[in-house]
Write an enzyme that holds these catalytic residues in place. Structure first.
Site, PDB file in Angstrom:
ATOM      1  N   HIS A  41       0.833  -1.227   0.214  1.00  0.00           N
ATOM      2  CA  HIS A  41       0.048   0.153   0.665  1.00  0.00           C
ATOM      3  C   HIS A  41       0.919   0.904   0.160  1.00  0.00           C
ATOM      4  O   HIS A  41      -0.259   2.521  -0.216  1.00  0.00           O
ATOM      5  CB  HIS A  41      -1.174  -0.242   0.645  1.00  0.00           C
ATOM      6  CG  HIS A  41      -2.643  -1.570   0.890  1.00  0.00           C
ATOM      7  ND1 HIS A  41      -2.546  -2.290   0.387  1.00  0.00           N
ATOM      8  CD2 HIS A  41      -3.376  -0.398   0.590  1.00  0.00           C
ATOM      9  CE1 HIS A  41      -3.242  -2.483   0.426  1.00  0.00           C
ATOM     10  NE2 HIS A  41      -4.212  -1.282   0.403  1.00  0.00           N
TER      11      HIS A  41
ATOM     12  N   SER B 217      -0.133  -1.295  -6.282  1.00  0.00           N
ATOM     13  CA  SER B 217      -0.079  -1.733  -7.605  1.00  0.00           C
ATOM     14  C   SER B 217       0.646  -1.278  -8.121  1.00  0.00           C
ATOM     15  O   SER B 217       0.357  -0.236  -8.768  1.00  0.00           O
ATOM     16  CB  SER B 217      -1.334  -2.496  -8.292  1.00  0.00           C
ATOM     17  OG  SER B 217      -2.172  -3.182  -6.664  1.00  0.00           O
TER      18      SER B 217
ATOM     19  N   LYS C  13     -14.379  -6.395  -9.648  1.00  0.00           N
ATOM     20  CA  LYS C  13     -13.519  -7.220 -11.149  1.00  0.00           C
ATOM     21  C   LYS C  13     -13.190  -8.628 -10.351  1.00  0.00           C
ATOM     22  O   LYS C  13     -13.112  -9.562 -10.444  1.00  0.00           O
ATOM     23  CB  LYS C  13     -12.334  -6.270 -11.250  1.00  0.00           C
ATOM     24  CG  LYS C  13     -11.847  -6.595 -12.101  1.00  0.00           C
ATOM     25  CD  LYS C  13     -10.557  -5.813 -13.416  1.00  0.00           C
ATOM     26  CE  LYS C  13     -10.125  -6.451 -14.279  1.00  0.00           C
ATOM     27  NZ  LYS C  13      -9.298  -5.316 -15.442  1.00  0.00           N
TER      28      LYS C  13
ATOM     29  N   GLU D  37       3.171 -33.742  -3.341  1.00  0.00           N
ATOM     30  CA  GLU D  37       2.168 -33.161  -3.766  1.00  0.00           C
ATOM     31  C   GLU D  37       2.886 -32.485  -5.070  1.00  0.00           C
ATOM     32  O   GLU D  37       3.756 -31.773  -4.969  1.00  0.00           O
ATOM     33  CB  GLU D  37       0.942 -32.292  -3.425  1.00  0.00           C
ATOM     34  CG  GLU D  37       0.931 -33.150  -2.007  1.00  0.00           C
ATOM     35  CD  GLU D  37      -0.492 -33.360  -2.204  1.00  0.00           C
ATOM     36  OE1 GLU D  37      -0.275 -34.504  -2.805  1.00  0.00           O
ATOM     37  OE2 GLU D  37      -1.721 -32.888  -1.947  1.00  0.00           O
TER      38      GLU D  37
END
Lengths: 253, 419
Positions: B221, B225, B249, B293
């Site tokens: 923040h 972004s 979105k 896995e």
């Protein structure tokens, strides 16, 4: 660059095709069209009843189903009276009583189906050193699951000339290593089905596989029924989310 | 920074009880500044930016289902396997909770990998977001440990033997290796003692993940972004408020995510698992193949690519540690691969390389798989150590657009202000 990428992509595809399951030995079983396959699949109740009968009359002398209690058989399709009768037919060790002694009593619905042998050593002693595995989870514990179980039960054959069978072993191309201690368990007419179904090897193998799929995954019917509702709900919900997103973004595009 | 001024300027005023609470504990404004109308977000974020919120959702699902599973789970060598079967059969909706938990872990890793590849493609880890990247890698590392300890808990054959193989790696440490292994086991063999501590760690580490995730978002923040163009936000015309635009979105991603998870849970709940894990742990019988896995297969392939045990451990550890250096190994000033024609191709080669490593990890280390695994491992490190720095020096990037708004909105002279 692009050519190199193509070569690498081909390598991925080629290596995906070579599944690790083959390396374990044993032929790949044929795909079977089980009633429980597919999105709408469910157990075939009459087959489950027959499969349970095959288990009790053939398999249960060597193999346990440790996770199944008699009460579970009601979910499978037996009536409560039938399940009670099945439970009462076995003796279960209980105790200690007020005197501190263990005692035997008739089985109850809450009891697990008792295993054929009290412990591993007893099982091995009775089977020439081999340990008959518990079957509760067998259809989930092997690659190809139910297809494998069916193939194994119907796959016994004469050993090829170049294969030397160890003493006490039997030839089965579907088993890992192709030699299995279990002798061919099914033969035509091994049990008598009350619903008039002819007890061929294939029929019994199909029914016992159906039963063992149920012991491994007893909630399959619930799961697929709930899944259909959940998927329909989620498709509608996602559609609504898409509509909301478009509406919100309409003024900024 | 301008941030704090924006926040003061756009402070939400609340009345009544809400206002009373807000005056003392400004939680509404905290949320509003974090994911609300007062968090300006680059308007050109595409759907690759959905995976952060989806990772958060996956973490919440794993914790909620995990807490319930642990109410019924018995962390002893004697009781673990049967207790899992009891959950599957006798606990109300236990089968659903367990299948969501097991498949949720797979989907969580898928989301995280896509999130990381997004960073690679758009250069999100570059100045000034290096610490966002680092915190993400710490989460990734904690996830691997959590997933591995969780894989051991059902105490099936694969659980037992994976625990044996992985804890034995510590024996590669010179001189004190064996002591470390026995310290890990709390015993002279893999058994109930190891299972107990793995259960404890499996429950504790997700709490740490939540903590680091909060710091990850805190760091995010500050500079906010990155975006598909990889250029800085120049003003309000380049952004949209997070709510309602990106909440809407993100919800589309949530819908698709839940469809994938539900599809696995209801129609193929065991497809990503190993059949061997439905066989109770047996210390006397080694399975034909010991595999982790799917999401750890590439690292397993790197481990086995080096013929020497200690070398393999170093290579596997190095494959994760090197990711911390990526912000500096990547010497290009341009963030987004959109403007880096050569890097874009190498990015896809790297994706293919990790897929190949995954396939190699799933196969027994015999024949051609050995050499393919070694080549792919070599290329994994070559990508970071050689290709990334060299490309930054020799590549001539395409011209960058002037701003996000001119690129997105075309030639419009005065685009509408975002708010």
């Amino acid at each position: 660059m692009k050519a190199l990428a193509k070569i690498l992509a081909l390598a991925v595809v080629a290596s995906l095709a070579a599944s690790p399951a083959f390396a374990a030995g044993g032929h790949e079983p044929e795909k079977h069209d089980w009633s429980f396959n597919g999105i709408l699949g469910s157990y075939d109740k009459p087959a489950l009843r027959r499969g349970y009968q095959v288990y009790m009359e053939v398999c249960s002398f060597c193999h346990g189903v440790e996770f199944i209690a008699f009460r579970n058989l009601i979910d499978m399709g037996l009536t409560e009276d039938e399940a009670k009768a099945a439970a009462e037919a076995v003796q279960i060790e209980d105790g200690p009583d007020d005197q501190g002694l263990m005692f035997m009593r008739a089985g109850r619905l809450s009891d697990r189906i008792p295993p054929p042998f009290p412990n591993e050593n007893a099982a091995r002693a009775a089977n020439g050193g081999a340990l008959p595995p518990d079957l509760s989870l067998m259809t989930k514990a092997r690659p190809f699951g139910p297809d494998y179980v069916y193939a194994l039960l119907t796959g016994y054959e004469q050993a090829p000339d170049d294969v030397e069978i160890a003493p006490g072993m039997n030839y089965n191309p579907f088993y890992s290593g192709e030699q299995i201690a279990m002798f061919e368990p099914l033969f035509d007419g091994a049990v008598f089905f009350e619903d008039g179904t002819e007890a061929t090897i294939e029929q019994m193998a199909e029914d016992i596989t159906q039963f063992l799929m149920w012991t491994a995954e007893p909630k399959l019917d619930d799961r697929k029924r709930m899944g259909l509702g959940v998927m329909i709900f989620l498709v509608i919900l996602t559609g609504m989310f898409i509509a909301v997103k478009r509406r919100v973004w309409a003024d900024v595009h | 920074m301008a941030d704090s001024q924006d926040h003061e300027h756009n402070k939400m005023q609340l009345k009544g009880v809400m206002g009373w609470v807000e005056y003392r504990l400004p939680w509404v404004n905290l949320l509003n500044n974090a994911v609300g109308t007062n968090y300006p977000t680059p308007r050109n974020l595409n759907y690759w930016w959905n995976f952060g919120s989806l990772a958060g959702l996956a973490l919440v699902i794993e914790i909620l289902t995990g807490v319930v599973l642990n109410m019924h789970y018995v962390p002893t060598a004697e009781g673990a396997f049967a207790s899992v079967e009891r959950i599957m059969r006798d606990v109300n909706f236990g089968w659903l909770i367990r299948y969501v938990h097991a498949n949720g872990a797979s989907v969580f890793f898928a989301v995280i990998y896509l999130h990381m590849f997004r960073s690679f493609y758009y250069g999100s880890y570059k100045n000034p977001r290096e610490l966002v990247w680092w915190l993400g890698l710490i989460i990734f590392f904690l996830m691997i440990i959590t997933a591995f300890t969780g894989y051991v808990l059902p105490w099936g054959q694969m659980s037992f033997w994976a625990a044996t193989v992985i804890t034995n790696l510590a024996s590669a440490v010179p001189v004190v290796g064996t002591d470390i292994v026995q310290w890990l086991w709390g015993d002279f063999s893999v058994g109930g003692s190891l299972l107990g501590r793995f259960n404890s760690l499996h429950y504790a580490l997700p709490v740490a993940i939540v903590g680091v995730a909060v710091i990850h978002m805190w760091a995010l923040h500050e500079h906010r972004s990155n975006n598909p163009l990889g250029i800085e936000v120049k003003g309000p015309q380049d952004t949209l408020p997070f709510h309602p635009y990106f909440t809407a979105k993100d919800l589309v991603g949530v819908g698709v995510f839940l469809l994938v998870l539900a599809g696995l849970v209801f129609y193929a709940p065991n497809i990503l698992g190993e059949p061997d894990n439905y066989v109770p742990a047996n210390p006397l019988q080694t399975p034909n193949h010991i595999v982790p896995e799917w999401y750890l297969l590439p690292f397993y392939a790197i481990l086995r690519a080096v013929p020497d045990k200690l070398g393999g451990v170093i290579a596997m550890g190095g494959s994760i540690i090197i990711l911390f250096a990526v912000p500096w190994l990547d010497t290009s000033k341009v963030r987004s691969a959109k403007f880096r024609p050569i890097y874009k191709q190498f990015f896809w080669l790297f994706v293919i390389d990790t897929l190949i490593l995954g396939v190699v990890g799933a196969n027994a280390p015999e024949g051609n798989w050995i050499i393919i695994g070694q080549l792919a491992t070599f290329y994994y490190f070559f990508h970071f150590i050689v290709i990334l720095p060299v490309l930054g020096w020799i590549e001539s990037p395409k011209p960058l657009p002037d701003s996000i708004s001119t690129s997105v909105l075309g030639d419009k002279k005065s685009p509408e202000p975002a708010e």
